[in-house]
Scaffold this motif. Structure first.
Motif, PDB file in Angstrom:
ATOM      1  N   LYS A  33       3.668   5.870  49.013  1.00 32.49           N
ATOM      2  CA  LYS A  33       2.233   6.012  49.244  1.00 32.49           C
ATOM      3  C   LYS A  33       1.984   6.961  50.412  1.00 32.49           C
ATOM      4  CE  LYS A  33       1.185   1.362  47.655  1.00 32.49           C
ATOM      5  NZ  LYS A  33       0.622   0.067  48.025  1.00 32.49           N
ATOM      6  N   PRO A  34       0.847   7.657  50.397  1.00 32.18           N
ATOM      7  CA  PRO A  34       0.542   8.561  51.511  1.00 32.18           C
ATOM      8  C   PRO A  34       0.095   7.794  52.756  1.00 32.18           C
ATOM      9  CG  PRO A  34      -1.284   8.533  49.974  1.00 32.18           C
ATOM     10  CD  PRO A  34      -0.181   7.704  49.350  1.00 32.18           C
ATOM     11  N   LEU A  35       0.239   8.439  53.892  1.00 30.88           N
ATOM     12  CA  LEU A  35      -0.325   7.927  55.130  1.00 30.88           C
ATOM     13  C   LEU A  35      -1.800   8.317  55.122  1.00 30.88           C
ATOM     14  CD1 LEU A  35       0.894   7.913  58.670  1.00 30.88           C
ATOM     15  CD2 LEU A  35      -1.123   9.285  58.230  1.00 30.88           C
ATOM     16  N   TYR A  36      -2.667   7.375  55.440  1.00 24.93           N
ATOM     17  CA  TYR A  36      -4.110   7.629  55.505  1.00 24.93           C
ATOM     18  C   TYR A  36      -4.541   7.466  56.957  1.00 24.93           C
ATOM     19  CZ  TYR A  36      -9.118   7.009  55.084  1.00 24.93           C
ATOM     20  OH  TYR A  36     -10.471   7.147  55.240  1.00 24.93           O
ATOM     21  N   HIS A  37      -5.374   8.403  57.446  1.00 24.48           N
ATOM     22  CA  HIS A  37      -5.855   8.333  58.821  1.00 24.48           C
ATOM     23  C   HIS A  37      -7.249   8.937  58.878  1.00 24.48           C
ATOM     24  CE1 HIS A  37      -5.614   8.044  63.137  1.00 24.48           C
ATOM     25  NE2 HIS A  37      -5.745   9.349  63.304  1.00 24.48           N
ATOM     26  N   GLU A  38      -8.051   8.487  59.814  1.00 23.61           N
ATOM     27  CA  GLU A  38      -9.381   9.063  60.013  1.00 23.61           C
ATOM     28  C   GLU A  38      -9.734   9.061  61.489  1.00 23.61           C
ATOM     29  OE1 GLU A  38     -12.621   5.582  59.228  1.00 23.61           O
ATOM     30  OE2 GLU A  38     -11.550   6.270  57.436  1.00 23.61           O
ATOM     31  N   VAL A  39     -10.586  10.020  61.874  1.00 23.65           N
ATOM     32  CA  VAL A  39     -11.080  10.107  63.250  1.00 23.65           C
ATOM     33  C   VAL A  39     -12.581  10.354  63.221  1.00 23.65           C
ATOM     34  CG1 VAL A  39      -8.900  10.905  64.257  1.00 23.65           C
ATOM     35  CG2 VAL A  39     -10.563  12.574  63.459  1.00 23.65           C
ATOM     36  N   GLU A  40     -13.255   9.852  64.242  1.00 21.53           N
ATOM     37  CA  GLU A  40     -14.699   9.977  64.338  1.00 21.53           C
ATOM     38  C   GLU A  40     -15.091  11.070  65.333  1.00 21.53           C
ATOM     39  OE1 GLU A  40     -16.410   6.169  65.248  1.00 21.53           O
ATOM     40  OE2 GLU A  40     -15.272   5.170  63.656  1.00 21.53           O
ATOM     41  N   TYR A  41     -16.103  11.813  64.991  1.00 23.15           N
ATOM     42  CA  TYR A  41     -16.618  12.912  65.809  1.00 23.15           C
ATOM     43  C   TYR A  41     -16.908  12.462  67.238  1.00 23.15           C
ATOM     44  CZ  TYR A  41     -19.996  16.381  67.500  1.00 23.15           C
ATOM     45  OH  TYR A  41     -20.665  17.305  68.254  1.00 23.15           O
ATOM     46  N   LEU A  42     -17.635  11.357  67.397  1.00 21.74           N
ATOM     47  CA  LEU A  42     -18.051  10.926  68.734  1.00 21.74           C
ATOM     48  C   LEU A  42     -16.873  10.591  69.644  1.00 21.74           C
ATOM     49  CD1 LEU A  42     -21.263   8.823  67.982  1.00 21.74           C
ATOM     50  CD2 LEU A  42     -21.102  11.133  68.954  1.00 21.74           C
ATOM     51  N   GLU A  43     -15.718  10.272  69.073  1.00 24.39           N
ATOM     52  CA  GLU A  43     -14.544   9.960  69.889  1.00 24.39           C
ATOM     53  C   GLU A  43     -13.833  11.215  70.392  1.00 24.39           C
ATOM     54  OE1 GLU A  43     -11.985   7.409  67.650  1.00 24.39           O
ATOM     55  OE2 GLU A  43     -13.230   5.653  67.998  1.00 24.39           O
ATOM     56  N   TYR A  44     -14.012  12.344  69.721  1.00 26.14           N
ATOM     57  CA  TYR A  44     -13.217  13.527  70.044  1.00 26.14           C
ATOM     58  C   TYR A  44     -13.989  14.778  70.399  1.00 26.14           C
ATOM     59  CZ  TYR A  44      -9.299  10.758  68.675  1.00 26.14           C
ATOM     60  OH  TYR A  44      -8.365   9.767  68.632  1.00 26.14           O
ATOM     61  N   VAL A  45     -15.276  14.817  70.203  1.00 22.83           N
ATOM     62  CA  VAL A  45     -16.032  16.037  70.481  1.00 22.83           C
ATOM     63  C   VAL A  45     -15.808  16.472  71.927  1.00 22.83           C
ATOM     64  CG1 VAL A  45     -18.162  14.743  70.998  1.00 22.83           C
ATOM     65  CG2 VAL A  45     -18.290  17.169  70.397  1.00 22.83           C
ATOM     66  N   GLY A  46     -15.396  17.728  72.101  1.00 27.85           N
ATOM     67  CA  GLY A  46     -15.225  18.280  73.434  1.00 27.85           C
ATOM     68  C   GLY A  46     -16.584  18.599  74.027  1.00 27.85           C
ATOM     69  N   LYS A  47     -16.762  18.257  75.301  1.00 33.74           N
ATOM     70  CA  LYS A  47     -18.070  18.470  75.938  1.00 33.74           C
ATOM     71  C   LYS A  47     -17.941  19.248  77.229  1.00 33.74           C
ATOM     72  CE  LYS A  47     -20.289  14.520  73.862  1.00 33.74           C
ATOM     73  NZ  LYS A  47     -21.109  13.339  74.083  1.00 33.74           N
ATOM     74  N   THR A  48     -19.010  19.950  77.544  1.00 32.26           N
ATOM     75  CA  THR A  48     -19.100  20.673  78.804  1.00 32.26           C
ATOM     76  C   THR A  48     -19.424  19.678  79.913  1.00 32.26           C
ATOM     77  OG1 THR A  48     -21.466  21.070  78.599  1.00 32.26           O
ATOM     78  CG2 THR A  48     -19.982  22.723  77.609  1.00 32.26           C
ATOM     79  N   ALA A  58      -2.334  12.668  62.312  1.00 28.53           N
ATOM     80  CA  ALA A  58      -1.670  12.128  61.124  1.00 28.53           C
ATOM     81  C   ALA A  58      -0.236  12.642  61.008  1.00 28.53           C
ATOM     82  CB  ALA A  58      -2.469  12.480  59.873  1.00 28.53           C
ATOM     83  N   LEU A  59      -0.030  13.921  61.313  1.00 30.95           N
ATOM     84  CA  LEU A  59       1.335  14.447  61.248  1.00 30.95           C
ATOM     85  C   LEU A  59       2.213  13.810  62.316  1.00 30.95           C
ATOM     86  CD1 LEU A  59       0.676  18.180  60.379  1.00 30.95           C
ATOM     87  CD2 LEU A  59       1.548  16.385  58.870  1.00 30.95           C
ATOM     88  N   ARG A  60       1.656  13.485  63.481  1.00 27.31           N
ATOM     89  CA  ARG A  60       2.428  12.749  64.502  1.00 27.31           C
ATOM     90  C   ARG A  60       2.878  11.395  63.964  1.00 27.31           C
ATOM     91  NH1 ARG A  60       2.449  14.260  69.689  1.00 27.31           N
ATOM     92  NH2 ARG A  60       0.943  15.793  70.379  1.00 27.31           N
ATOM     93  N   PHE A  61       1.966  10.710  63.255  1.00 28.07           N
ATOM     94  CA  PHE A  61       2.301   9.397  62.693  1.00 28.07           C
ATOM     95  C   PHE A  61       3.320   9.516  61.564  1.00 28.07           C
ATOM     96  CE2 PHE A  61      -2.282   8.059  63.853  1.00 28.07           C
ATOM     97  CZ  PHE A  61      -1.895   7.688  65.128  1.00 28.07           C
ATOM     98  N   ALA A  62       3.168  10.526  60.725  1.00 28.20           N
ATOM     99  CA  ALA A  62       4.027  10.677  59.556  1.00 28.20           C
ATOM    100  C   ALA A  62       5.408  11.244  59.906  1.00 28.20           C
ATOM    101  CB  ALA A  62       3.346  11.563  58.511  1.00 28.20           C
ATOM    102  N   PHE A  63       5.498  12.008  60.986  1.00 26.87           N
ATOM    103  CA  PHE A  63       6.752  12.660  61.365  1.00 26.87           C
ATOM    104  C   PHE A  63       7.065  12.432  62.850  1.00 26.87           C
ATOM    105  CE2 PHE A  63       5.045  14.802  57.701  1.00 26.87           C
ATOM    106  CZ  PHE A  63       6.144  14.846  56.860  1.00 26.87           C
ATOM    107  N   PRO A  64       7.226  11.179  63.246  1.00 29.90           N
ATOM    108  CA  PRO A  64       7.432  10.897  64.670  1.00 29.90           C
ATOM    109  C   PRO A  64       8.729  11.493  65.222  1.00 29.90           C
ATOM    110  CG  PRO A  64       7.810   8.933  63.354  1.00 29.90           C
ATOM    111  CD  PRO A  64       7.246   9.963  62.435  1.00 29.90           C
ATOM    112  N   GLU A  65       9.776  11.513  64.437  1.00 26.30           N
ATOM    113  CA  GLU A  65      11.048  12.064  64.910  1.00 26.30           C
ATOM    114  C   GLU A  65      10.924  13.551  65.239  1.00 26.30           C
ATOM    115  OE1 GLU A  65      14.828  11.800  66.246  1.00 26.30           O
ATOM    116  OE2 GLU A  65      13.693  10.106  65.448  1.00 26.30           O
TER     117      GLU A  65
END
Length: 181
Positions: free
Chosen positions: A92-107, A132-139
């Motif tokens: 099965k594939p790895l599924y991941h999601e991120v929210e805009y408000l958690e990561y938006v870069g601000k001045t 997601a790639l960090r989670f899928a390929f930790p080594e």
């Protein structure tokens, strides 16, 4: 140190340059290929970030990477980026999601930075792909610095600048890049 300042970050301190060179060398990252960046804004400590394409290259080199599907849903402020990463050795594939408000870069004024204002979906996709790639390929990705979207640069503190052994300050950028893959 002068080469790094000349080509990559004129405002970096000796300590920041030494750390940048050490991390690039340890991880086989070449700044001339845009695999790693040294970024500094104003009087804030410099940040060392990895181009998200580096994550893709490392995943592909593992011979286990089988692709990904990335998309966004919603609009700002409820924008979400989602991804499925396929590995040849997983059912099965790895599924991941991120929210805009958690990561938006601000001045400093609290507004989205230029890139986040102009291309919020692209920036959020870069974050979800990197994570997601960090989670899928930790080594393959352990120890690689975060991508530019994963940790907003203005939130970095002086405590995150590490002490670097003195011998690393004797390396030049050409010495480091000769060790890169």
């Amino acid at each position: 140190a002068e080469d790094v300042r000349k080509f990559f970050c004129a405002e970096a301190t000796d300590k920041e340059v030494a750390l940048f060179l050490r991390i690039a060398q340890m991880n086989g990252l070449n700044p001339f290929k845009r695999e790693i960046y040294l970024v500094k804004y104003g009087n804030n400590p410099a940040s060392i970030v990895t181009g998200y394409e580096t994550f893709l290259k490392r995943a592909e080199a593992s011979q286990k990477y089988a692709g990904f599907k990335v998309w966004t849903e919603g609009e700002i402020p409820s924008l979400i980026a989602k991804i499925e990463v396929q590995r040849k050795d997983w059912e099965k594939p790895l599924y991941h999601e991120v929210e805009y408000l958690e990561y938006v870069g601000k001045t400093r004024e609290g507004r989205p930075t230029r890139f986040w204002a102009e291309k919020p979906k692209t920036m959020l996709k870069k974050v979800v792909i990197s994570q997601a790639l960090r989670f899928a390929f930790p080594e393959e990705l352990t120890g690689i610095p975060y991508s530019d979207g994963e940790i907003p640069l203005q939130e970095r503190s002086e405590d995150e600048i590490l002490d670097v052994p003195p011998e690393s300050s004797h390396k030049s950028i050409s010495d480091v890049c000769a060790d890169c893959r």
